[in-house]
Design a protein around this motif. Structure first.
Motif, short mmCIF file in Angstrom:
data_model
loop_
_atom_site.label_atom_id
_atom_site.label_comp_id
_atom_site.label_asym_id
_atom_site.label_seq_id
_atom_site.Cartn_x
_atom_site.Cartn_y
_atom_site.Cartn_z
N SER A 1 3.83 8.55 5.67
CA SER A 1 4.44 9.83 6.00
C SER A 1 4.83 9.85 7.47
O SER A 1 4.00 9.62 8.35
N THR B 1 8.84 3.28 5.01
CA THR B 1 8.15 2.08 4.55
C THR B 1 8.01 1.13 5.74
O THR B 1 9.01 0.67 6.30
N HIS C 1 -3.84 9.25 7.59
CA HIS C 1 -3.50 9.96 6.36
C HIS C 1 -4.71 10.62 5.70
O HIS C 1 -4.60 11.18 4.60
N ASP D 1 1.04 7.56 1.26
CA ASP D 1 1.51 8.89 0.88
C ASP D 1 2.57 8.70 -0.20
O ASP D 1 3.65 8.15 0.08
N PRO D 2 2.31 9.13 -1.44
CA PRO D 2 3.28 8.93 -2.52
C PRO D 2 4.61 9.64 -2.26
O PRO D 2 5.62 9.28 -2.85
N ASN D 3 4.59 10.64 -1.38
CA ASN D 3 5.82 11.34 -1.01
C ASN D 3 6.32 10.89 0.36
O ASN D 3 7.07 11.62 1.02
N LEU E 1 4.06 2.41 2.32
CA LEU E 1 4.76 3.69 2.25
C LEU E 1 3.91 4.76 2.94
O LEU E 1 2.78 5.03 2.53
N ARG F 1 0.83 -1.20 0.00
CA ARG F 1 0.00 0.00 0.00
C ARG F 1 0.86 1.25 0.00
O ARG F 1 1.91 1.29 0.63
N THR F 2 0.39 2.28 -0.69
CA THR F 2 1.00 3.60 -0.65
C THR F 2 0.01 4.56 -0.02
O THR F 2 -1.00 4.90 -0.64
N TYR G 1 15.03 8.67 4.74
CA TYR G 1 14.15 7.54 4.44
C TYR G 1 14.43 6.43 5.44
O TYR G 1 15.55 6.27 5.92
N HIS H 1 -7.49 9.26 4.51
CA HIS H 1 -8.16 8.51 3.45
C HIS H 1 -9.47 7.94 3.99
O HIS H 1 -9.65 6.72 4.08
#
Length: 339
Positions: free
Chosen positions: A63, A28, A114, A22-24, A61, A19-20, A93, A116
């Motif tokens: 934040s 992980t 996040h 937050d793409p930024n 991934l 799962r992502t 990271y 969602h």
């Protein structure tokens, strides 16, 4: 350091996809899932089925900012002297194994953290379980609450509805009343239709009033009775100039001929901005007896006697009417819908 989320007795878990959130993201999370072995499904004993499973890794991934805001444990880990925090600060990271945590349950918390909300399951009506934490979550993420109509606003409206946060609910509905163009996608969020209907009814109501105000003004200038106090042809020319400017300006912003409800694609906020840009010149402006509606009107010869002509100040009058209409779009009271 481990973060264990109890789920009760579980016979097996189904393999989750990575799962992502937050793409930024800069962290992980790595958890263990289990892939059910289909070949063992036929192996049974006299008492129960024997289910074997193969451990798999699920990568998420996320934040670090959201984790720290939502959890003091993550805050201590990532901002303190722990190795994880030092690695994150130096490399930017971090891969963080959480082998004892359930990825299914944890993913629900990560969706909440996040923002969602549309991915959070509502089937079991679990909002009361986490309601005690809602004030803290919202306070921590207060800077992310939208101040204008964005794609995320409907999600925040749902959050404030579910947790009964009346002030923020009123703020979100006020934004929607003023900035919506009539299409509101709820994405199957548990927002009562009555709330969305009330927002749309108020939007349509004030836009209808605005259109009626402009239509009445144009109709008045179409009458044979002069509105300009000048005598002879000058009065006719001045009224004609105002009438033409009103109609042309109304056409340019899509209000002439008057549109019919539901006024799809028209938001009151955008309409108000267009009204502010309207130009309504008069012959009196042209020949220099007044500086116009943005200047001082004291130069007009009738002003000192309190006989300011009706057509002077049209622009201000229209804008004042729009401000009055905007005040009606003040948001909804959550108590009206939570009987």
């Amino acid at each position: 350091m481990h973060f264990v989320i109890e789920r009760g007795i579980v016979s097996h878990t189904i393999r989750m996809e990575d799962r992502t959130f937050d793409p930024n993201g800069d962290i992980t999370l790595i958890m263990r899932s289990h892939l059910e072995d289909d070949q063992t499904s036929e192996r049974t004993t006299t008492t129960e089925s024997v289910i074997e499973s193969t451990p798999m890794h699920v990568r998420m991934l996320v934040s670090s900012k959201h984790l720290v805001l939502a959890s003091s444990v993550f805050g201590a880990m990532l901002q303190g002297r722990f190795n994880e925090g030092q690695t994150l600060r130096s490399a930017g990271y971090l891969e963080l194994p959480l082998p004892d945590d359930d990825p299914v349950a944890f993913s629900i918390l990560l969706d909440v953290i996040h923002g969602h909300t549309r991915k959070v399951p509502h089937k079991y009506q679990l909002q009361e379980v986490v309601e005690v934490f809602s004030d803290g979550w919202v306070q921590a993420l207060s800077r992310e609450v939208p101040a204008s109509l964005t794609a995320d606003l409907i999600h925040w409206l749902c959050i404030f509805w579910v947790f009964g946060q009346s002030d923020k609910f009123k703020l979100m509905t006020r934004i929607m009343e003023r900035e919506s163009g009539g299409t509101i996608w709820t994405e199957d969020l548990p927002i009562p239709p009555a709330v969305l209907d009330a927002i749309e009814n108020k939007r349509q109501g004030v836009i209808a009033s605005a259109i009626s105000m402009l239509t009445d003004l144009i109709t008045n200038y179409q009458n044979s009775t002069p509105r300009c106090p000048r005598s002879g042809d000058n009065a006719f020319k001045c009224d004609a100039m105002v009438l033409g400017a009103l109609i042309k300006s109304s056409i340019s912003i899509g209000l002439w001929p008057p549109p019919a409800p539901p006024f799809t694609g028209i938001s009151f906020c955008a309409l108000s901005g267009q009204i502010h840009q309207m130009k309504v010149p008069t012959l009196c402006d042209t020949i220099g007896q007044t500086e116009g509606w943005y200047g001082s009107r004291g130069d007009y010869p009738y002003y000192d006697r309190g006989e300011l002509p009706a057509h002077i100040g049209i622009k201000e009058s229209i804008e004042a009417s729009f401000r009055s209409l905007e005040d009606q779009l003040c948001g909804l009271d959550i108590s009206t819908f939570k009987a």
